[in-house]
Design an enzyme around this catalytic site. Structure first.
Site, PDB file in Angstrom:
ATOM      1  N   ALA A 256       0.828  -1.210   0.000  1.00 19.87           N
ATOM      2  CA  ALA A 256       0.000   0.000   0.000  1.00 19.87           C
ATOM      3  C   ALA A 256       0.859   1.256   0.000  1.00 19.87           C
ATOM      4  CB  ALA A 256      -0.928  -0.008   1.208  1.00 19.87           C
ATOM      5  N   ASP A 258       3.811   1.571  -1.271  1.00 20.32           N
ATOM      6  CA  ASP A 258       4.468   1.710  -2.577  1.00 20.32           C
ATOM      7  C   ASP A 258       3.510   2.320  -3.598  1.00 20.32           C
ATOM      8  OD1 ASP A 258       6.386   0.302  -1.163  1.00 20.32           O
ATOM      9  OD2 ASP A 258       5.824  -1.625  -2.048  1.00 20.32           O
TER      10      ASP A 258
END
Length: 298
Positions: A256, A258
């Site tokens: 999430a 990233d």
């Protein structure tokens, strides 16, 4: 007008993601949904940037093996240009991810990622004269074996006039290297991304805005990611922006942050305000947690 190219430097991994139905039962079985997917903080961010149509090059390393070739091929299918070395006698990195709706635990073998060289980073930048920004995964700095490549990435980007962002990566290895060392490595980067745990390691147990102000002594702009509580942007011009998180049913939180980083970079590099960039980032973070795995939907 074509968006400027982003160079992303860091890990490319095979993720073995097990989304658990409940807490692991020691000495027995725990049911789970298990997927083999592409992973790695840098590769994930590059994949989300590619899905957004941003020209992006991933600089990394894999083994000269089947998993490594698979990881590169899937990124190329997603629009990512890969400056990825295939190294003999070392395996492609693998992470076992134990995930639930609330959290994930990662068991990591970084493998070929530890062999990323400063020369490979330099060559990739030389081959991308259209690059305007470099994004570095903090994992590259947090291990002594790959640290020279990470430091060279930061130095080479500055020499070429690129803007630079760093994702602090993970609280436990940050704690091992220490806040003083890490902040010296990333001094004066244009954008530092930290989650709540990483912010506490680097700035102490302050509120997010105060953590951001403390870290802005080292980085020009700081974004503190707070998961379901949203995110805070602080910069040296005393700009503070706060964005709530989108409400989503969480399936798997892997990647999430990233996806959030990709949405933030795409918006910020296009000239969006801090508030708009945080909202865009939150949209992509929410998309990531609604599915199994860390990559954009195919």
């Amino acid at each position: 007008m074509t968006a400027p190219r982003v160079i992303v430097v860091g890990d490319l991994i095979t993720d073995v993601v097990a989304v658990l139905t409940g807490p692991p039962v020691t000495g027995s079985d725990t049911a789970a949904t298990i997927r083999f997917t592409g992973g790695g903080q840098a590769a994930n961010t590059a994949a989300w940037l590619g899905a957004l149509g941003v020209p992006v090059t991933l600089v990394g390393a894999v083994g000269d093996d089947g998993p490594g070739r698979d990881r590169v091929a899937e990124l190329e299918r997603g629009g990512v240009d890969c400056a990825v070395a295939q190294l003999p006698d070392v395996p492609t990195g693998t992470v076992i991810v134990l995930a639930s709706a609330a959290e994930r635990t990662m068991i990591t073998e970084r493998g070929a990622n530890l062999r990323l060289s400063p020369q490979a980073v330099e060559a990739a930048l030389d081959a991308a004269p259209d690059a305007a920004h470099l994004h570095l995964s903090g994992y590259t700095l947090l291990d002594a074996a790959s640290r020279p490549a990470g430091l060279r990435a930061l130095g080479a980007a500055r020499e070429r006039g690129l803007t630079v962002s760093v994702d602090a990566a993970s609280a436990a290895p940050l704690r091992r290297v220490g806040a003083t060392a890490f902040l010296s490595w990333v001094r004066d980067v244009d954008l530092l991304l930290v989650n709540a745990a990483e912010a506490t390691v680097l700035a102490g147990g302050l509120d997010p805005a105060a953590q951001g102000r403390a870290l802005s002594v080292s980085a020009r702009r700081v974004v503190v990611k707070r998961g379901a509580a949203g995110a805070v942007w602080v910069d040296r011009d005393a700009v503070i922006a706060v964005a709530p998180a989108r409400r989503m049913a969480v399936v798997d939180p892997t990647g999430a942050g990233d996806a959030f980083a990709a949405g933030l970079l795409a918006a910020w590099l296009a000239g969006a305000s801090p508030e708009a960039a945080l909202r865009r980032a939150g949209d992509f973070g929410a998309s990531a947690v609604s599915q199994v795995g860390a990559r954009p939907p195919v």
